[in-house]
Design an enzyme around this catalytic site. Sequence first.
Site, PDB file in Angstrom:
ATOM      1  N   LYS A 104      15.883  21.652 -10.503  1.00  0.00           N
ATOM      2  CA  LYS A 104      15.142  20.433 -10.842  1.00  0.00           C
ATOM      3  C   LYS A 104      15.988  19.391 -11.568  1.00  0.00           C
ATOM      4  CE  LYS A 104      11.219  19.592 -10.470  1.00  0.00           C
ATOM      5  NZ  LYS A 104      10.077  20.229 -11.148  1.00  0.00           N
ATOM      6  N   SER A 154      14.794  21.557 -15.705  1.00  0.00           N
ATOM      7  CA  SER A 154      13.602  22.360 -15.939  1.00  0.00           C
ATOM      8  C   SER A 154      14.021  23.680 -16.558  1.00  0.00           C
ATOM      9  CB  SER A 154      12.884  22.605 -14.613  1.00  0.00           C
ATOM     10  OG  SER A 154      12.135  23.796 -14.683  1.00  0.00           O
ATOM     11  N   GLU A 169       9.079   8.714 -16.740  1.00  0.00           N
ATOM     12  CA  GLU A 169       7.701   9.179 -16.955  1.00  0.00           C
ATOM     13  C   GLU A 169       7.211   8.820 -18.358  1.00  0.00           C
ATOM     14  OE1 GLU A 169       7.227  13.216 -14.436  1.00  0.00           O
ATOM     15  OE2 GLU A 169       8.973  13.150 -15.728  1.00  0.00           O
ATOM     16  N   HIS A 181       0.832  -1.218   0.000  1.00  0.00           N
ATOM     17  CA  HIS A 181       0.000   0.000   0.000  1.00  0.00           C
ATOM     18  C   HIS A 181       0.862   1.262   0.000  1.00  0.00           C
ATOM     19  CE1 HIS A 181      -3.250  -2.770   1.356  1.00  0.00           C
ATOM     20  NE2 HIS A 181      -2.282  -3.262   2.115  1.00  0.00           N
TER      21      HIS A 181
END
Length: 474
Positions: free
Chosen positions: A295, A289, A302, A168
């Site tokens: 970043k 970024s 992704e 979980h």
Amino acid sequence: MASGRNTKGESQASSIWGGRFEAGPSQIMEEINASIDFDRRLYRQDIAASKAHCEMLVRQGIIAPEDGDAILGGLDQVLSEIENGDFEFKATLEDIHMNVEGRLAELIGEAAGRLHTARSRNDQVATDFKLWVRDTIDQLDGGLRSFQSALITAAEAHAATIMPGYTHLQTAQPVTVGHHLLAYVEMAGRDRSRFGDCRARLNENPLGSGALAGTSLPIDRQATSEALGFDRPAANSLDAVSDRDFAIEFLAAAAITATHLSRLAEEMVIWASEPFRIITLSDAFSTGSSMLPQKRNPDAAELVRAKTGRIFGTLMGLLTVMKGLPLAYSKDMQEDKQPVFETADALNLCLAAMTGMIADLRVDEDRMRVAAAAGGSNAVDVADWLVKNLDMPFREAHHATGNLVKLAEKKSCPLEDLELADFHSIEPGITDDIYSVLGLEESVASRVSYGGTAPANVAGACAEARRRFLDGGG
Ligand code: ARG
């Protein structure tokens, strides 16, 4: 041009099938009909199948050896023109089959017209496409094997590195990084076996089924099957020209593989995120970024996650194309190729990206230890101690341990920092031996059941995985 009429070719009926036509197709007809922009990818398989067919026709005395030689030489010429980028693909010739045959006619003249004896584009395209999917499966198997190899190598390096194990996404028990990576080796192993099943089932030759009914000419389907590496000729001509199970099965296997890659990608995104930061992805697989200088984004992971959605889409797309088609061939089936090409390309790229990310993976062992120790991850070790040492039924041990967790929470300390008196307040039978099972190393080292996470198991499982999946190679 609202009517879409082909002004340049009103009377230019297709030279290949236009015998009964007076007018050429409208431009829109030509555009909707042509598949050459994508099915040109079948050129190698198309030429190989044509050569096998031609050789068989000669051997069966259906065409003359001189014509056969001319055809074979011409096909080789077409192949090299395509490979050298010297071939002019024409939408007017619709598809790869007619483009190859059209050029063959330019090269060798009349004899080219004998190649299509006892053959239809319907058995031809089914054959070419099966050969293409078969080649692609072999290539993907190599990609999956490399992925496994990278995972096993990383698992060997981290057989004893401790990380939090989750259920979980809540801290559950400490596990070893190697154990976690080997889970994906198993998934990739099943993926390879699924593609292997698909390959074995597709390996029946449609060639010689004709348009749908077979042929009156004395062909030898066994011979073309052997020449093209098929196990046998497909048994039913109607089925052979209208079956696309192999493409659907390929996409289904690909969807499952993509799911696995996506799950690993998702884990990478989570582990690399600031609150976790238990791994660092290499510069090679991260991006910056444009606005936020600090970043470091896990874009490759992704995109693997996202491409999975598109891969699922191709499976649904092809199932939907096929679901209402009466036997045998319908032109709908021309729409079978793009989904398969798209998925093959995406999956190859996703595999390469995940293999690269795993090969470059850096784990932060200190942060992993902190995360692994948090959240009472050793509670089950207490319960197991009660079972083993006090002969307590597990349910009762679970309950007593729950009380200890509550007590530790009240005292804002981890279980291992409770005093012996605290343990006694819940269960008087506990001795200070309890502390020997509360450390992270002790916890993982104790999980020696077959398939468990203990470092000794993982080292053995890595060796076993090499043997099972890499044949001792790397
Ligand atoms: N380009 C076609 C396809 O991919 C080849 C088969 C065409 N057959 C036909 N009867 N029109 O499906």
